[in-house]
Every structure is written in structure tokens, then in C-alpha cells.
Design a protein around this motif. Structure first.
Motif, PDB file in Angstrom:
ATOM      1  N   GLY A 506     -15.893  -0.997 105.691  1.00  0.00           N
ATOM      2  CA  GLY A 506     -14.718  -0.422 106.339  1.00  0.00           C
ATOM      3  C   GLY A 506     -13.475  -0.620 105.514  1.00  0.00           C
ATOM      4  N   ARG A 507     -12.352  -0.263 106.083  1.00  0.00           N
ATOM      5  CA  ARG A 507     -11.061  -0.333 105.398  1.00  0.00           C
ATOM      6  C   ARG A 507     -10.317  -1.562 105.893  1.00  0.00           C
ATOM      7  N   HIS A 508     -10.043  -2.491 104.988  1.00  0.00           N
ATOM      8  CA  HIS A 508      -9.459  -3.771 105.366  1.00  0.00           C
ATOM      9  C   HIS A 508      -8.133  -3.991 104.647  1.00  0.00           C
ATOM     10  N   ALA A 509      -7.276  -4.784 105.269  1.00  0.00           N
ATOM     11  CA  ALA A 509      -6.061  -5.261 104.616  1.00  0.00           C
ATOM     12  C   ALA A 509      -5.890  -6.729 104.955  1.00  0.00           C
ATOM     13  N   LEU A 510      -5.652  -7.542 103.943  1.00  0.00           N
ATOM     14  CA  LEU A 510      -5.431  -8.969 104.143  1.00  0.00           C
ATOM     15  C   LEU A 510      -3.947  -9.227 103.917  1.00  0.00           C
ATOM     16  N   VAL A 511      -3.217  -9.563 104.985  1.00  0.00           N
ATOM     17  CA  VAL A 511      -1.761  -9.586 104.896  1.00  0.00           C
ATOM     18  C   VAL A 511      -1.210 -10.844 105.562  1.00  0.00           C
ATOM     19  N   HIS A 512       0.010 -11.219 105.142  1.00  0.00           N
ATOM     20  CA  HIS A 512       0.742 -12.294 105.790  1.00  0.00           C
ATOM     21  C   HIS A 512       1.371 -11.771 107.077  1.00  0.00           C
ATOM     22  N   PHE A 513       1.370 -12.600 108.100  1.00  0.00           N
ATOM     23  CA  PHE A 513       2.130 -12.274 109.304  1.00  0.00           C
ATOM     24  C   PHE A 513       3.032 -13.443 109.656  1.00  0.00           C
ATOM     25  N   PRO A 514       4.239 -13.172 110.167  1.00  0.00           N
ATOM     26  CA  PRO A 514       5.131 -14.272 110.531  1.00  0.00           C
ATOM     27  C   PRO A 514       4.582 -15.040 111.718  1.00  0.00           C
ATOM     28  N   GLY A 515       4.919 -16.288 111.758  1.00  0.00           N
ATOM     29  CA  GLY A 515       4.488 -17.139 112.862  1.00  0.00           C
ATOM     30  C   GLY A 515       4.947 -18.552 112.619  1.00  0.00           C
TER      31      GLY A 515
END
Length: 538
Positions: A506-515
Motif C-alpha cells: 500500500g501507500r505509506h507515509a512515515l511522518v512526525h506529529f506534534p504531541g
């Protein structure tokens, strides 16, 4: 095997291809060197700290180009390399300190291993020659000049005669290295062979690679994903001669070559959508990407009768677009950058004076034949297809998600990933440039409605590492409307393997998220799942 015997085996001359370099192999039972590390880098300035080593050196003019330094007390082996550079030397007078430019050798630390991991040394010696990163931002990440000029390569040959003789000719390098090399090492060996052989000898190299012709498109793609085009040499011309040989010999169909050229152009187009030549390449002084595209355009012109496929027309459209955008841009006579200008290369020093206008001697309007103009008009009409429109707004940005804990200027060898992103504003600008090109060629671009691309998330909604290094946050320096489409699979697999995870199809994105716990949280997004990934403390 005892450490000294094992290190001697790795260092022996038979493992090195040196072309015409006059190198000497020296073993010293005791050498005391200035030695201080700061954030993983070897301090270049004078330091009072001294360390005692056993040293295995490969030297040029009595200066170590490559060294294995064994610290018996710490039980560690350091791999270093020397780069001849232009440096400033202080002259201390009675009342003032004056500086003058001179040449000197700078020692760089490539890597350090413990005695339990000596089997990693061949890989580090190869990295010392070929560079440690596919994104060479610092000196140690770049290839050695001797590698880029086709004069130096490392292939570990455990069955070689001891001490043996270094390999001097590229057919020897092929004979001793091709079958035993795999993965990244094979890609770098292919690059080294193309750099080491003369342009006229490319057919001879191609004949040796006939049995690998079927897998060569994949190998060449991997090569260009990892290559550094600076300093500019005949390397690109040799690659294109190799592909032409495969077509002429009937080993490739013309469509295989066109598909490869389309992939290469698309890679460069997305790179330049992300890192514009003027904004990110020293105001356009470092322009090998544009020279590559010009060389590809020459090959497309030769293959005009085979550009009937949509991939062929797209390659022609994107190449002509970028060439037209930068036509007439004022640049130095050779591509250069501040870091490259510091290195001492054969011939006169590369000046950063801008005395050349790109492609001024062969403007696009003069080199396009009537056949190519007709094909380009059809390529403009292809923009009625949504996927061709979206291509205009896509870009590739580089990121090291696990490098958040690094300090500024600290070495970062964590996995490198590339994110495919899309911007409607970038697409609109490229479309405007295409219309300008079409007007000059007495053609036209169809009126189209901009597509809506939502992506997996918006770049502006992500948390970004404040360190001054390449990251997905660079997208906001270009446009604030980029959305992430996916993280490219090769880098994603390597990064997730480091984390002990896998990604399904599939189509994936590995990203930073704020928290609250940022930057220790990454999120794996896909069309069917969302997985939180917590990163251990650095």
C-alpha cells in the motif's frame, strides 16, 4: 583470527583498485596522533589531546589517504581518510597574525568499530572511498575525489594473494569484484567501473555486462538514487553510452531505454521541484543536475522515433521544461560549491566567477527538430490526463526522522528517507512555465482545471525538527501547501527495519506529529491504517 592479522588482511593492496595513483602501503607499530572527537567528528584544528595507535596506512606522497587506526587500550579500530584541501595557514608576525591560502591534508573519521565487529571494516573502507550517504551534505559523506575521478575503489578479496598487488585496470576490477559484490556494494562497483573506464571503452564494459543486461535498468536506477554528480565528469555520458549499446545490440528494446530515461528525468524533476537550483544550489553555481538533463535530451533527440509512448513524451516535456527555465542562467564555467572548491582537484582551481550562460550556445528553439516539436505538442496535450498534471506539482524531500536527538553539526548516520509530496502552487507555476515554452514554440497547452490532491497529511500540520539539516520541513521553504503522498518504499523499509517493524502493501507515509512526547513519536500513515511508533531516547 587475531585482530592484527585480520586488519592486515583488510588493508592489503590486493583489495584496492588504484588506477595510475602511486600509493604506498605502510604499517606502523606506534603512531601518536592529535585526536579529539566533537559530536562524532574528528577535530581538524590543533588539539593537545594525543592518542597512540597501531596504524595501517594507504598513503599518497607520504600522506595517509586511508587508515586503519587500532587503539589497543580502548579495543577500537577507527577508519579515517585524508582529503587534500585548500586551507588558510596563520603566519604569526611580531605584532599581527596574517593568513595565507595553502594546501593541506584534512583527516576525516569515517567510522569506529569494536573488536567484536571487525567484519564491518570492509564496508567502512568502501564508504571511505565512495561516500557515507546518498545525500552528501558534509565532507565525510561525499565520495573521495579519487573515487569520483575513477582512480580508487575498494573490493575485499579474502582469497587474494597476500600481500598481492593493487588492481590497476578496470577489467581487473570487474573480474575480481563483480561476482562477489552485492546490494549497495555492487551499485558502487558499477559506478566505479563507469568512472574508471574511458568513454571509448564503454562498449567493452557493456560486453562484460551482457549477462546482466536484463537487471541493468534496476541497477542503474539504484545507481542514480545513490550517486553524487559533483565533480562533473564524463560519467553521465558513459551511462548513456551503455544504455545505447544495450539497445543497439538488441539486448534492450528501445522502450526499455525510454522507460529508464523517463524515470531518470522524473527523478531529477522532482528533486529540482524540491531543491531549486537557485535557492538550494548556491544560487545556481552547482548545476550538474541540469547538465544531466541536457545529456538526456540529446539521447531523446536521437531516439525521437521511439518517443510515441506517454512515458517518452513525458520525458521530453519535463526535460524541455527544465532546460527552458534555466536557459541563459549565469553560472561558473564548471559546477562548483563552496565545499567542492576547497578540494584540490587535478587541473586549475574551479572559479566561482560566473562567466557562462547555460545552454546559450544551443537554445531549445534551435535544437528541436520538426519531429520533436510535433511530439512535444502531443506531450502538451497529454496534460489533459490528471496524473500528468499532478506530476508537475510533485517533489521529493529528504529526511532523517531518527536524527531528532542530534546536536547541530553532529554526525547523523540514521536511516535516510525520501518523501513524495505535492503542491498545487508548484503545479500552477510549472504550468505557467510550460505555457511560456509552448508560446515560444508556436504551440499551446490545453486549458485544464487543477486537480484536488488531498494526500495523507499536510506538511504544515507536522512537527519539524529545528536542527539546520535536510528534513521534510524544507518543503515549507518552497510552498506551505505541500501534502505528503507517500514515503518512498526503499528508505521506509530500511527505517522500519531499524525500528523492528514492517509495512504491508500500500501507500505509506512515515511522518512526525506534534504531541507531548514529540519528537519521540512517529506515525505510520497508510490508506488503511495508522500506527503510532515510539522512538527510544537517543
Amino acid at each position: 583470527m587475531e585482530p592484527i592479522a585480520q586488519l592486515t588482511q583488510y588493508w592489503q593492496p590486493a583489495n584496492f583498485f588504484v588506477a595510475a595513483l602511486r600509493l604506498a602501503w605502510q604499517f606502523e607499530t606506534e603512531v601518536i596522533l592529535p585526536w579529539e572527537l566533537f559530536r562524532g567528528n574528528l577535530v581538524q584544528a590543533s588539539t593537545r589531546e594525543r592518542h597512540r595507535f597501531l596504524a595501517w596506512n594507504v598513503s599518497l606522497a607520504d600522506e595517509p589517504m586511508l587508515s586503519l587506526l587500532y587503539d589497543e587500550t580502548a579495543g577500537e579500530v577507527h577508519i579515517t581518510r585524508g582529503i587534500l584541501q585548500r586551507i588558510w595557514q596563520a603566519n604569526v608576525g611580531a605584532e599581527v597574525i596574517e593568513g595565507r591560502e595553502t594546501e593541506g591534508w584534512a583527516r576525516e573519521l569515517v567510522g569506529t568499530v569494536s573488536l567484536a565487529h571487525l567484519d564491518a571494516i570492509p564496508h567502512l573502507l568502501l564508504q571511505a572511498c565512495a561516500g557515507t550517504s546518498r545525500l552528501p551534505l558534509t565532507s565525510v559523506e561525499t565520495p573521495m575525489p579519487a573515487f569520483s575521478l575513477g582512480e580508487l575503489m575498494y573490493v575485499f578479496r579474502p582469497d587474494a594473494e597476500t600481500p598481492g598487488q593493487p588492481m590497476r585496470y578496470w577489467p581487473e576490477l570487474y573480474a575480481h569484484g563483480w561476482e562477489r559484490s552485492h546490494g549497495w556494494a555492487k551499485i558502487k562497483l558499477l559506478e566505479s567501473l563507469l568512472r574508471a573506464c574511458a568513454t571509448a571503452d564503454v562498449p567493452s564494459l557493456a560486453e562484460l555486462l551482457i549477462d546482466d543486461a536484463e537487471q541493468m535498468p534496476r541497477l542503474l536506477r539504484s545507481l542514480f538514487l545513490n550517486v553524487s554528480l559533483s565533480p562533473w565528469t564524463e560519467f553521465v555520458e558513459r551511462v548513456l553510452r551503455l544504455t545505447r549499446y544495450f539497445v543497439d545490440a538488441g539486448l534492450w528494446s528501445p522502450r526499455v531505454e525510454i522507460d529508464f530515461l523517463d524515470w531518470l528525468v522524473l527523478l531529477q524533476f522532482r528533486h529540482l521541484n524540491a531543491y531549486d537550483v537557485v535557492k538550494f544550489h548556491h544560487r545556481g553555481a552547482n548545476y550538474p543536475d541540469l547538465l544531466l538533463l541536457d545529456a538526456v535530451l540529446d539521447r531523446l533527440r536521437m531516439q525521437a522515433e521511439h518517443l510515441e509512448t506517454r512515458a517518452g513524451r513525458r520525458a521530453l516535456r519535463l526535460t524541455c521544461l527544465l532546460r527552458h527555465v534555466y536557459e541563459g542562467h549565469l553560472v561558473p564555467s564548471q559546477p562548483t560549491s563552496p565545499g567542492e572548491a576547497m578540494r584540490v582537484l587535478p587541473g586549475p582551481a574551479v572559479s566561482d566567477r560566473r562567466t557562462r550562460r547555460l545552454f546559450a550556445d544551443a537554445p531549445l528553439s534551435q535544437i528541436l527538430s520538426p519531429t520533436l516539436r510535433t511530439l512535444l505538442a502531443r506531450a502538451f496535450d497529454d496534460l489533459t490526463e490528471v496524473d500528468e498534471q499532478v506530476v508537475l506539482g510533485t517533489a521529493l524531500f529528504i529526511d532523517r526522522p531518527l536524527g531528532y536527538g542530534k546536536a547541530p553539526a553532529e554526525r547523523d548516520t540514521s536511516p535516510l528517507v525520501a518523501h513524495l509530496v505535492y503542491s498545487a502552487r508548484v503545479q500552477a507555476e510549472r504550468l505557467r512555465q510550460l505555457r511560456h515554452l509552448a508560446e515560444e514554440l508556436a504551440s499551446s497547452v490545453p486549458e485544464i482545471a487543477a486537480p484536488v490532491v488531498t494526500g495523507l497529511c499536510a506538511v504544515r500540520d507536522l512537527a519539524h525538527d529545528p536542527r539546520p539539516h535536510a528534513s521534510l520541513g524544507d518543503a515549507l521553504k518552497v510552498s506551505d501547501d505541500f501534502v505528503v503522498i507517500q514515503t518512498m518504499p526503499d528508505g521506509l523499509r530500511r527505517l522500519l527495519a531499524t525500528l523492528g517493524r514492517t509495512a504491508g502493501a500500500g501507500r505509506h507515509a512515515l511522518v512526525h506529529f506534534p504531541g507531548a512526547d514529540f519528537p519521540r513519536r512517529l506515525t505510520l500513515l497508510s490508506e488503511i491504517e495508522r500506527v503510532e511508533v515510539l522512538i527510544p531516547e537517543a
